[in-house]
Scaffold this motif. Structure first.
Motif, PDB file in Angstrom:
ATOM      1  N   GLU A  91      -4.998  24.228  64.109  1.00  0.00           N
ATOM      2  CA  GLU A  91      -5.946  25.320  64.305  1.00  0.00           C
ATOM      3  C   GLU A  91      -5.639  25.939  65.661  1.00  0.00           C
ATOM      4  O   GLU A  91      -5.609  25.224  66.668  1.00  0.00           O
ATOM      5  CB  GLU A  91      -7.352  24.737  64.264  1.00  0.00           C
ATOM      6  CG  GLU A  91      -8.452  25.706  64.456  1.00  0.00           C
ATOM      7  CD  GLU A  91      -9.802  25.025  64.367  1.00  0.00           C
ATOM      8  OE1 GLU A  91     -10.743  25.703  63.959  1.00  0.00           O
ATOM      9  OE2 GLU A  91      -9.922  23.833  64.713  1.00  0.00           O
TER      10      GLU A  91
ATOM     11  N   ILE B 133      -6.020  19.686  62.635  1.00  0.00           N
ATOM     12  CA  ILE B 133      -7.135  19.658  61.693  1.00  0.00           C
ATOM     13  C   ILE B 133      -6.708  18.852  60.477  1.00  0.00           C
ATOM     14  O   ILE B 133      -5.513  18.735  60.179  1.00  0.00           O
ATOM     15  CB  ILE B 133      -7.605  21.067  61.284  1.00  0.00           C
ATOM     16  CG1 ILE B 133      -6.464  21.893  60.684  1.00  0.00           C
ATOM     17  CG2 ILE B 133      -8.228  21.793  62.455  1.00  0.00           C
ATOM     18  CD1 ILE B 133      -6.894  23.244  60.150  1.00  0.00           C
TER      19      ILE B 133
ATOM     20  N   SER C  64     -12.000  19.019  62.803  1.00  0.00           N
ATOM     21  CA  SER C  64     -11.521  20.316  63.283  1.00  0.00           C
ATOM     22  C   SER C  64     -12.112  20.537  64.671  1.00  0.00           C
ATOM     23  O   SER C  64     -12.808  19.663  65.203  1.00  0.00           O
ATOM     24  CB  SER C  64     -11.952  21.438  62.333  1.00  0.00           C
ATOM     25  OG  SER C  64     -13.360  21.586  62.344  1.00  0.00           O
TER      26      SER C  64
END
Length: 141
Positions: A13, A24, A44
């Motif tokens: 990410e 993630i 995340s």
């Protein structure tokens, strides 16, 4: 994101605003059936507007309603930033084969996402906190 198998996805990410790249992951522990909801686990970055470097760890339960045009979800997530559990919820609403609408609450704030999907990429227009516009671009490999 890269699919290691149909139920496990890993990726990176990237947030250009703070020049941060974080791993993630998403694992589908139970696939949805006619009688059973889907159960996923993942990690995340923490929520939108969280400070750089903080992660979130989550479990989500989702189930399409009869007809498949509406899929509500509820979850629990641990926020490193706030060091607490949050309880996100929302519903994915397919508008057609390429467009989805996702009204959601992340445990603190409400957002509205409109996603255009293609086989290897997607573009999401966001109304963050129901007041600020944003854009997200995703790629798959």
């Amino acid at each position: 994101m890269v699919s290691l198998d149909p139920r496990l996805k890993l990726g990176v990410e990237f947030n250009p605003v703070v020049r941060e790249a974080l791993p993630i992951a998403n694992w589908i522990a139970l696939e949805e059936t006619a009688r059973q909801p889907m159960l996923t686990f993942g990690t995340s970055s923490d929520r939108i507007f969280s400070p750089e470097g903080y992660r979130s760890y989550y479990a989500t339960v989702a189930k399409s309603l009869p007809g498949g045009r509406f899929a509500p979800y509820v979850g629990v997530s641990y926020s490193e930033w706030e060091e607490t559990l949050l309880f996100p919820f929302g519903a994915n609403i397919p508008l057609d084969r390429e467009w989805d609408l996702l009204p959601m609450h992340d445990g603190r704030n409400t957002h509205l996402l409109l996603t255009y999907k293609r086989p290897q990429w997607n573009l999401t227009l966001m109304l963050v906190k129901m007041e600020r516009f944003g854009v997200s671009l995703g790629f798959g490999f």
